[in-house]
Every structure is written in structure tokens, then in C-alpha cells.
Design a protein around this motif. Structure first.
Motif, PDB file in Angstrom:
ATOM      1  N   UNK A 220       0.862  -1.555   0.246  1.00  0.00           N
ATOM      2  CA  UNK A 220       0.198   0.166   0.026  1.00  0.00           C
ATOM      3  C   UNK A 220       0.585   1.179   0.177  1.00  0.00           C
ATOM      4  N   UNK A 221       2.007   0.935   0.533  1.00  0.00           N
ATOM      5  CA  UNK A 221       2.756   2.837   0.667  1.00  0.00           C
ATOM      6  C   UNK A 221       2.280   3.825   1.348  1.00  0.00           C
ATOM      7  N   UNK A 222       2.546   5.246   0.951  1.00  0.00           N
ATOM      8  CA  UNK A 222       1.815   5.833   2.075  1.00  0.00           C
ATOM      9  C   UNK A 222       1.169   6.519   1.106  1.00  0.00           C
ATOM     10  N   UNK A 223       0.135   6.236  -0.008  1.00  0.00           N
ATOM     11  CA  UNK A 223      -0.910   6.262  -0.476  1.00  0.00           C
ATOM     12  C   UNK A 223      -2.466   5.270  -0.160  1.00  0.00           C
ATOM     13  N   UNK A 224      -2.050   4.245   0.664  1.00  0.00           N
ATOM     14  CA  UNK A 224      -2.302   3.549   1.148  1.00  0.00           C
ATOM     15  C   UNK A 224      -2.706   3.403   3.006  1.00  0.00           C
ATOM     16  N   UNK A 225      -2.345   4.170   3.943  1.00  0.00           N
ATOM     17  CA  UNK A 225      -2.208   4.104   5.003  1.00  0.00           C
ATOM     18  C   UNK A 225      -3.335   3.519   5.538  1.00  0.00           C
ATOM     19  N   UNK A 226      -2.983   2.951   6.912  1.00  0.00           N
ATOM     20  CA  UNK A 226      -4.363   1.999   8.065  1.00  0.00           C
ATOM     21  C   UNK A 226      -3.931   2.554   9.651  1.00  0.00           C
ATOM     22  N   UNK A 227      -5.014   1.995  10.131  1.00  0.00           N
ATOM     23  CA  UNK A 227      -4.308   2.263  11.445  1.00  0.00           C
ATOM     24  C   UNK A 227      -3.491   1.810  11.977  1.00  0.00           C
ATOM     25  N   UNK A 228      -2.703  -0.040  11.737  1.00  0.00           N
ATOM     26  CA  UNK A 228      -1.581  -0.148  12.263  1.00  0.00           C
ATOM     27  C   UNK A 228       0.114   0.886  11.462  1.00  0.00           C
ATOM     28  N   UNK A 229      -0.076   1.221  10.304  1.00  0.00           N
ATOM     29  CA  UNK A 229       0.855   2.357  10.158  1.00  0.00           C
ATOM     30  C   UNK A 229       1.127   3.384  10.637  1.00  0.00           C
ATOM     31  N   UNK A 230      -0.173   3.880  11.250  1.00  0.00           N
ATOM     32  CA  UNK A 230      -0.380   5.139  11.155  1.00  0.00           C
ATOM     33  C   UNK A 230       0.523   4.592  12.729  1.00  0.00           C
ATOM     34  N   UNK A 231      -0.063   4.243  13.795  1.00  0.00           N
ATOM     35  CA  UNK A 231       0.500   3.623  14.701  1.00  0.00           C
ATOM     36  C   UNK A 231       2.054   3.083  14.796  1.00  0.00           C
ATOM     37  N   UNK A 232       2.787   3.064  13.610  1.00  0.00           N
ATOM     38  CA  UNK A 232       4.608   2.917  13.786  1.00  0.00           C
ATOM     39  C   UNK A 232       5.011   4.513  13.802  1.00  0.00           C
ATOM     40  N   UNK A 233       4.002   5.123  12.392  1.00  0.00           N
ATOM     41  CA  UNK A 233       4.868   5.974  11.733  1.00  0.00           C
ATOM     42  C   UNK A 233       4.499   7.338  13.484  1.00  0.00           C
ATOM     43  N   UNK A 234       3.642   7.429  13.991  1.00  0.00           N
ATOM     44  CA  UNK A 234       3.421   8.623  15.222  1.00  0.00           C
ATOM     45  C   UNK A 234       4.441   7.739  16.295  1.00  0.00           C
ATOM     46  N   UNK A 235       4.203   6.567  16.081  1.00  0.00           N
ATOM     47  CA  UNK A 235       5.456   5.827  17.690  1.00  0.00           C
ATOM     48  C   UNK A 235       7.309   5.784  17.772  1.00  0.00           C
ATOM     49  N   UNK A 236       7.052   5.835  16.286  1.00  0.00           N
ATOM     50  CA  UNK A 236       8.781   5.485  15.538  1.00  0.00           C
ATOM     51  C   UNK A 236       9.125   6.401  14.869  1.00  0.00           C
TER      52      UNK A 236
END
Length: 276
Positions: A220-236
Motif C-alpha cells: 500500500x505504501x504511503x498512499x494506502x495508510x491504515x491504522x496499524x501503519x499510522x501507529x508505527x509512524x506516530x510512535x517510531x
């Protein structure tokens, strides 16, 4: 007393490795630390639900998870029907072939789909040879759904097959002798009796799809972000631990409520069926 002592190790394990982190995440999302101590606040949740981007993430996560669950169910149910008719040896061989991907790393399997679905991947190269324009199969919902379906198909198949193999052949024979068509047998006997397996497989696939990280990142990359990828980006990536805790808490509670509602509806349907 003895039976309680037997389950204590499992309860301790779950409490230490599952419940404690979940409670910590939920608590952290409500606590605001300042120089004078700390206070309880729901401000981060208000900001989350007031943001259209956050609603978009939640909607996309649930939609992709639901479509993946439906795709796995549609493909696994006919296969489970076939496996029921096979001999023990044939069933074992087919199960090994279909479930062998579960023995491979999710990263490896997803990278294989990158090779197949990429803009210059095998599928688009084949379409080019045939004179057909390339199709966007990556960095969108389609690619993520394909990858998740492949990753979690085996869990749905195992759950449905377990219920399918318990069916009493005499029920189908009696229905056919009474004039029922194959479609009526499937709709009124096989599917209702396999509903526990369908439900357990659907719950497994839906919850794992909603929390999947590797497949959405690679396909999906950055074009198809979901909740799990958002959690990772925010935390890490951004070190926004409280915001990440809010997103994780919303995802956890939402999935839990959906699973609980579906389970309750299925139990109610089963009670009505038994009463009828």
C-alpha cells in the motif's frame, strides 16, 4: 480448585503479555503529564474524532479488513466442501499445498506479491505482451486486499474445514431423498451447520487484517495508510507516543465491538434456529 490451578499459567501469561500492555496504552491515552502532576483528559480522543484524516484511516482499515474477510470466505468455503469429499490422503496433500504459505515469512510472501503486482511486475508485463494497458495493482486498496487475502486465507480454510468434516452425511442424504436440491442442501443444512467455523475464521481474518502492518506497508505504501501503519509512524518516526496510543486504542475498541456484535448476532441466530 485443581482445574483453576491448571489454567493459572495461561492466565498469568495473557495478563502479563496482553492485558498489561493494553491497559497501559489505554491509560496513557487519557493521562496528561505536566509540572504539577498529571490529569485525566479525553482531549486527544476529541482531536482524533474531529479530524477527517483519522476517520479516513479508520474507514479504510475496516473496509479493507471486511473485504479481505469476505474474499477469504468466498474462496475457502468451496475448497472446504471439496476437501470433505476427498479421501484422507488426498485431503492431506491438498491441505499441505494450500497451507504451505503459512510456513513462510509474511515478509517473503508479500515481497513475492510486489514482484507480481508491481508497475513492471510479471502481471503488467504479461498484459503488455497481450497489448493491454498496465493496471495499477500496488499502492492502493486492491494490492493490500490481495496480499492480506493470500496471507490469511489459510486461517479461514482451517476453521471452515474443521466444521465441514464434522457434518453428518446422513443429513444430506435424507434431504436429497426428500427432494431437496443441492443448492437447498447447501443453504439450509451445510452452511448453517458450518456457521461456527465460518464465524471463527471470519473473526480471525478480520482482526488480523485490521492490525496487519507488513502487507499495507509493502503493497500500500504511503498512499494506502491504515491504522496499524499510522501507529508505527506516530510512535517510531514522530515519537508521538500518546497520539499513537489513541490510534491503537480506537482500533482495539472498534474491532472488539464489531467482533462482539457479530458474535452476539450469530449466537442469537443459533438460538432462534434451535427454537424453530
Amino acid at each position: 480448585m485443581r482445574s483453576a490451578s491448571l489454567i493459572m499459567p495461561a492466565l498469568i501469561f495473557i495478563a502479563a503479555l496482553f492485558l498489561a500492555p493494553v491497559v497501559q496504552i489505554l491509560a496513557g491515552s487519557f493521562v496528561q503529564v505536566h509540572s504539577g502532576g498529571w490529569t485525566l483528559t479525553a482531549g486527544l480522543y476529541e482531536a482524533f474524532f474531529a479530524d477527517a484524516y483519522s476517520w479516513g484511516l479508520l474507514e479504510r482499515t475496516l473496509r479493507i479488513s471486511a473485504i479481505t474477510t469476505l474474499a477469504c470466505l468466498v474462496m475457502a468455503f468451496p475448497v472446504a466442501l471439496l476437501m470433505r469429499r476427498l479421501s484422507s490422503t488426498q485431503r492431506t496433500v491438498l491441505a499441505i499445498l494450500l497451507l504451505s504459505p503459512l510456513l513462510t515469512s509474511v515478509v517473503v510472501r508479500t515481497l513475492a506479491w510486489v514482484i507480481l503486482l508491481g508497475p513492471v511486475g510479471l502481471i503488467n508485463k504479461t498484459l503488455g505482451v497481450l497489448g493491454i494497458a498496465p493496471v495499477a495493482l500496488m499502492y492502493n486498496d486492491v494490492g493490500v486486499i490481495i496480499g492480506l487475502t493470500h496471507v490469511f486465507f489459510g486461517y479461514m480454510l482451517l476453521a471452515i474445514t474443521a466444521s465441514m468434516l464434522k457434518l453428518d452425511e446422513r443429513l444430506m442424504l435424507a434431504a436429497i431423498n426428500l427432494g431437496a436440491s443441492r443448492w437447498q442442501v447447501l443453504r439450509t443444512i451445510i452452511f448453517p451447520l458450518c456457521l461456527p467455523g465460518v464465524l471463527s475464521g471470519s473473526v480471525l481474518v478480520f482482526t488480523m487484517s485490521a492490525s496487519a502492518y507488513i502487507v499495507p506497508v509493502l503493497l500500500g505504501g504511503t498512499a494506502t495508510k491504515v491504522m496499524a501503519t499510522e501507529v508505527y509512524d506516530l510512535a517510531i518516526n514522530y515519537l508521538e507516543w500518546k497520539e499513537a496510543a489513541v490510534v491503537a486504542a480506537v482500533l482495539f475498541v472498534t474491532v472488539w465491538l464489531i467482533v462482539a456484535a457479530v458474535t452476539r448476532l450469530a449466537a442469537r441466530h443459533e438460538r432462534i434456529g434451535e427454537g424453530g
